[in-house]
Motif scaffolding. Structure first.
Motif, PDB file in Angstrom:
ATOM      1  N   ARG A   1       0.868  -1.177   0.000  1.00  0.00           N
ATOM      2  CA  ARG A   1       0.000   0.000   0.000  1.00  0.00           C
ATOM      3  C   ARG A   1       0.909   1.233   0.000  1.00  0.00           C
ATOM      4  NH1 ARG A   1      -5.193  -0.791   2.063  1.00  0.00           N
ATOM      5  NH2 ARG A   1      -5.095   1.259   3.009  1.00  0.00           N
TER       6      ARG A   1
ATOM      7  N   LEU B   1      -6.012   9.279   6.511  1.00  0.00           N
ATOM      8  CA  LEU B   1      -5.607   7.883   6.511  1.00  0.00           C
ATOM      9  C   LEU B   1      -5.332   7.422   7.933  1.00  0.00           C
ATOM     10  CD1 LEU B   1      -3.036   8.080   3.561  1.00  0.00           C
ATOM     11  CD2 LEU B   1      -5.388   7.229   3.439  1.00  0.00           C
ATOM     12  N   ARG B   2      -5.563   6.127   8.169  1.00  0.00           N
ATOM     13  CA  ARG B   2      -5.284   5.555   9.492  1.00  0.00           C
ATOM     14  C   ARG B   2      -3.779   5.490   9.746  1.00  0.00           C
ATOM     15  NH1 ARG B   2      -8.062   1.581   7.300  1.00  0.00           N
ATOM     16  NH2 ARG B   2      -6.412   0.095   7.769  1.00  0.00           N
TER      17      ARG B   2
ATOM     18  N   ARG C   1      -0.272   3.963  10.479  1.00  0.00           N
ATOM     19  CA  ARG C   1       0.409   2.725  10.106  1.00  0.00           C
ATOM     20  C   ARG C   1      -0.331   1.919   9.041  1.00  0.00           C
ATOM     21  NH1 ARG C   1       3.327   0.485  15.560  1.00  0.00           N
ATOM     22  NH2 ARG C   1       4.169   2.491  16.225  1.00  0.00           N
ATOM     23  N   SER C   2      -1.064   2.603   8.174  1.00  0.00           N
ATOM     24  CA  SER C   2      -1.868   1.898   7.170  1.00  0.00           C
ATOM     25  C   SER C   2      -1.150   1.715   5.835  1.00  0.00           C
ATOM     26  CB  SER C   2      -3.186   2.645   6.938  1.00  0.00           C
ATOM     27  OG  SER C   2      -2.951   3.962   6.468  1.00  0.00           O
TER      28      SER C   2
ATOM     29  N   ARG D   1       3.761   2.168   8.317  1.00  0.00           N
ATOM     30  CA  ARG D   1       4.105   1.172   9.337  1.00  0.00           C
ATOM     31  C   ARG D   1       5.595   1.249   9.676  1.00  0.00           C
ATOM     32  NH1 ARG D   1       7.233  -2.443   6.963  1.00  0.00           N
ATOM     33  NH2 ARG D   1       6.984  -2.877   4.735  1.00  0.00           N
TER      34      ARG D   1
END
Length: 199
Positions: free
Chosen positions: A44, A103-104, A106-107, A135
Protein backbone atom coordinates in the motif's frame (compact mmCIF):
# COMPACT_ATOMS: atom_id res chain seq x y z
CA UNK A 1 -6.52 27.53 4.70
CA UNK A 2 -3.06 28.86 5.45
CA UNK A 3 -1.29 31.36 3.20
CA UNK A 4 1.21 28.59 2.37
CA UNK A 5 -1.58 26.37 1.09
CA UNK A 6 -3.12 29.20 -0.89
CA UNK A 7 0.25 29.96 -2.49
CA UNK A 8 0.82 26.29 -3.39
CA UNK A 9 -2.65 26.01 -4.93
CA UNK A 10 -2.22 29.22 -6.91
CA UNK A 11 1.26 28.25 -8.13
CA UNK A 12 0.34 24.73 -9.25
CA UNK A 13 -3.22 25.55 -10.29
CA UNK A 14 -1.94 28.06 -12.84
CA UNK A 15 0.51 25.49 -14.26
CA UNK A 16 -1.51 22.27 -14.08
CA UNK A 17 -2.83 22.15 -17.66
CA UNK A 18 0.64 22.36 -19.21
CA UNK A 19 2.64 20.62 -16.48
CA UNK A 20 3.28 17.31 -18.25
CA UNK A 21 4.16 19.06 -21.52
CA UNK A 22 6.86 21.06 -19.70
CA UNK A 23 8.60 17.89 -18.51
CA UNK A 24 7.94 15.26 -21.19
CA UNK A 25 11.07 13.18 -20.56
CA UNK A 26 10.74 12.55 -16.80
CA UNK A 27 9.02 9.15 -17.07
CA UNK A 28 12.17 6.98 -16.87
CA UNK A 29 13.45 8.93 -13.84
CA UNK A 30 10.14 8.39 -12.04
CA UNK A 31 10.19 4.67 -12.87
CA UNK A 32 13.78 4.31 -11.60
CA UNK A 33 12.96 6.12 -8.34
CA UNK A 34 9.91 3.93 -7.77
CA UNK A 35 12.07 0.84 -8.38
CA UNK A 36 14.51 2.09 -5.72
CA UNK A 37 11.64 2.30 -3.22
CA UNK A 38 11.59 -1.51 -3.14
CA UNK A 39 7.84 -2.02 -3.27
CA UNK A 40 6.39 -5.54 -3.37
CA UNK A 41 3.24 -7.05 -4.81
CA UNK A 42 0.29 -6.15 -2.57
CA UNK A 43 1.93 -3.15 -0.87
CA UNK A 44 0.00 0.00 0.00
CA UNK A 45 1.67 3.22 -1.20
CA UNK A 46 0.90 6.93 -1.21
CA UNK A 47 2.17 9.43 -3.76
CA UNK A 48 2.19 12.54 -1.53
CA UNK A 49 1.76 15.72 -3.52
CA UNK A 50 1.06 13.60 -6.59
CA UNK A 51 0.42 16.52 -8.96
CA UNK A 52 -0.61 15.17 -12.35
CA UNK A 53 0.06 11.63 -11.18
CA UNK A 54 3.23 10.87 -13.13
CA UNK A 55 4.37 8.39 -10.46
CA UNK A 56 1.08 6.50 -10.33
CA UNK A 57 1.69 4.13 -13.31
CA UNK A 58 5.08 2.88 -12.04
CA UNK A 59 3.71 2.66 -8.49
CA UNK A 60 0.79 0.52 -9.74
CA UNK A 61 3.17 -1.68 -11.72
CA UNK A 62 5.29 -2.17 -8.58
CA UNK A 63 2.44 -3.17 -6.24
CA UNK A 64 0.34 -5.03 -8.80
CA UNK A 65 -3.41 -5.45 -8.92
CA UNK A 66 -3.57 -6.56 -5.28
CA UNK A 67 -1.78 -3.44 -4.03
CA UNK A 68 -3.22 -0.06 -3.12
CA UNK A 69 -2.01 3.15 -4.78
CA UNK A 70 -3.18 6.53 -3.49
CA UNK A 71 -2.34 9.93 -4.91
CA UNK A 72 -2.94 12.95 -2.66
CA UNK A 73 -2.66 16.55 -3.75
CA UNK A 74 -3.79 19.91 -2.44
CA UNK A 75 -4.50 21.42 -5.87
CA UNK A 76 -7.74 20.42 -7.62
CA UNK A 77 -6.43 21.44 -11.06
CA UNK A 78 -3.50 19.03 -10.72
CA UNK A 79 -5.83 16.15 -9.87
CA UNK A 80 -8.04 17.10 -12.82
CA UNK A 81 -4.98 16.94 -15.07
CA UNK A 82 -4.20 13.49 -13.65
CA UNK A 83 -7.71 12.34 -14.56
CA UNK A 84 -7.41 13.79 -18.08
CA UNK A 85 -4.17 11.83 -18.49
CA UNK A 86 -5.96 8.64 -17.39
CA UNK A 87 -3.76 8.17 -14.34
CA UNK A 88 -6.74 7.76 -12.05
CA UNK A 89 -6.89 4.21 -13.44
CA UNK A 90 -3.59 3.49 -11.65
CA UNK A 91 -4.50 4.91 -8.25
CA UNK A 92 -7.20 6.52 -6.16
CA UNK A 93 -6.88 10.31 -6.20
CA UNK A 94 -7.49 12.28 -3.01
CA UNK A 95 -7.88 16.03 -2.65
CA UNK A 96 -5.94 16.17 0.60
CA UNK A 97 -3.30 18.08 2.50
CA UNK A 98 -0.22 16.02 3.38
CA UNK A 99 -0.14 17.80 6.74
CA UNK A 100 -3.44 16.14 7.72
CA UNK A 101 -3.96 12.97 5.72
CA UNK A 102 -7.34 11.20 5.86
CA UNK A 103 -5.61 7.88 6.51
CA UNK A 104 -5.28 5.55 9.49
CA UNK A 105 -2.01 5.38 11.39
CA UNK A 106 0.41 2.73 10.11
CA UNK A 107 -1.87 1.90 7.17
CA UNK A 108 0.76 2.23 4.42
CA UNK A 109 3.96 0.45 3.43
CA UNK A 110 5.55 3.42 1.66
CA UNK A 111 5.30 7.07 0.64
CA UNK A 112 6.67 8.57 -2.55
CA UNK A 113 7.13 12.34 -2.72
CA UNK A 114 8.31 13.96 -5.96
CA UNK A 115 9.33 17.59 -5.58
CA UNK A 116 7.46 17.59 -2.29
CA UNK A 117 9.78 18.78 0.44
CA UNK A 118 10.37 22.29 -0.87
CA UNK A 119 6.61 22.93 -0.86
CA UNK A 120 5.89 21.76 2.70
CA UNK A 121 4.84 24.62 4.99
CA UNK A 122 6.24 22.90 8.10
CA UNK A 123 8.66 20.21 6.89
CA UNK A 124 9.33 18.60 10.28
CA UNK A 125 5.66 18.39 11.21
CA UNK A 126 4.63 17.32 7.71
CA UNK A 127 7.25 14.55 7.61
CA UNK A 128 5.93 13.39 11.01
CA UNK A 129 2.47 13.15 9.46
CA UNK A 130 3.87 10.99 6.66
CA UNK A 131 5.56 8.83 9.30
CA UNK A 132 2.25 8.50 11.14
CA UNK A 133 0.57 6.78 8.20
CA UNK A 134 3.47 4.39 7.43
CA UNK A 135 4.11 1.17 9.34
CA UNK A 136 7.40 0.77 11.20
CA UNK A 137 9.98 -0.43 8.69
CA UNK A 138 8.07 1.17 5.82
CA UNK A 139 9.85 3.47 3.42
CA UNK A 140 9.87 7.05 2.15
CA UNK A 141 11.32 8.32 -1.12
CA UNK A 142 11.92 12.04 -1.58
CA UNK A 143 12.60 12.48 -5.28
CA UNK A 144 13.18 15.05 -7.98
CA UNK A 145 13.88 14.15 -11.62
CA UNK A 146 16.91 16.45 -11.64
CA UNK A 147 19.45 17.18 -8.93
CA UNK A 148 19.69 20.28 -6.77
CA UNK A 149 22.38 22.04 -8.80
CA UNK A 150 20.66 21.39 -12.13
CA UNK A 151 17.32 22.55 -10.73
CA UNK A 152 18.87 25.73 -9.33
CA UNK A 153 20.50 26.47 -12.69
CA UNK A 154 17.19 25.88 -14.48
CA UNK A 155 15.54 28.39 -12.14
CA UNK A 156 18.36 30.92 -12.44
CA UNK A 157 19.44 30.73 -8.82
CA UNK A 158 22.23 29.28 -6.71
CA UNK A 159 22.09 26.54 -4.10
CA UNK A 160 22.16 27.97 -0.60
CA UNK A 161 23.50 26.26 2.55
CA UNK A 162 20.01 26.24 4.09
CA UNK A 163 18.51 24.12 1.26
CA UNK A 164 16.42 21.46 3.01
CA UNK A 165 17.48 18.86 0.46
CA UNK A 166 21.19 19.20 1.30
CA UNK A 167 22.23 16.01 3.09
CA UNK A 168 23.47 17.77 6.27
CA UNK A 169 20.05 19.42 6.59
CA UNK A 170 17.83 16.58 5.40
CA UNK A 171 19.31 13.76 7.48
CA UNK A 172 18.57 15.39 10.90
CA UNK A 173 15.21 16.71 9.65
CA UNK A 174 14.17 13.16 8.77
CA UNK A 175 15.59 11.74 12.00
CA UNK A 176 13.60 14.22 14.06
CA UNK A 177 10.44 13.28 12.18
CA UNK A 178 10.51 9.50 12.67
CA UNK A 179 12.63 8.51 9.67
CA UNK A 180 16.16 7.13 9.27
CA UNK A 181 17.86 8.07 6.00
CA UNK A 182 19.27 5.00 4.25
CA UNK A 183 20.39 6.43 0.91
CA UNK A 184 21.12 9.84 -0.59
CA UNK A 185 21.83 10.66 -4.24
CA UNK A 186 22.13 14.20 -5.61
CA UNK A 187 23.45 14.25 -9.16
CA UNK A 188 22.45 16.17 -12.26
CA UNK A 189 20.16 13.37 -13.45
CA UNK A 190 18.19 13.03 -10.21
CA UNK A 191 17.75 13.68 -6.53
CA UNK A 192 16.65 10.75 -4.37
CA UNK A 193 16.69 10.39 -0.59
CA UNK A 194 15.39 7.12 0.83
CA UNK A 195 14.40 6.66 4.47
CA UNK A 196 12.93 3.97 6.70
CA UNK A 197 10.17 4.55 9.23
CA UNK A 198 11.58 4.03 12.71
CA UNK A 199 9.68 1.80 15.15
Amino acid sequence: MSDDHTHVQEFFGARAAGWDARFPDDGPAYAAAVADLGLREGDRVLDAGCGTGRALPPLRAAVGASGVVLGADLTPAMLQAAVRAGRDRDGQLLLADVSALPLRARSLDAVFGAGLISHLPDPAENLRELARVVRPGGTLALFHPIGRAALAARQGRRITPDDLRAEPNLRPLLAGSGWRMTSYVDEDARFLALAVREA
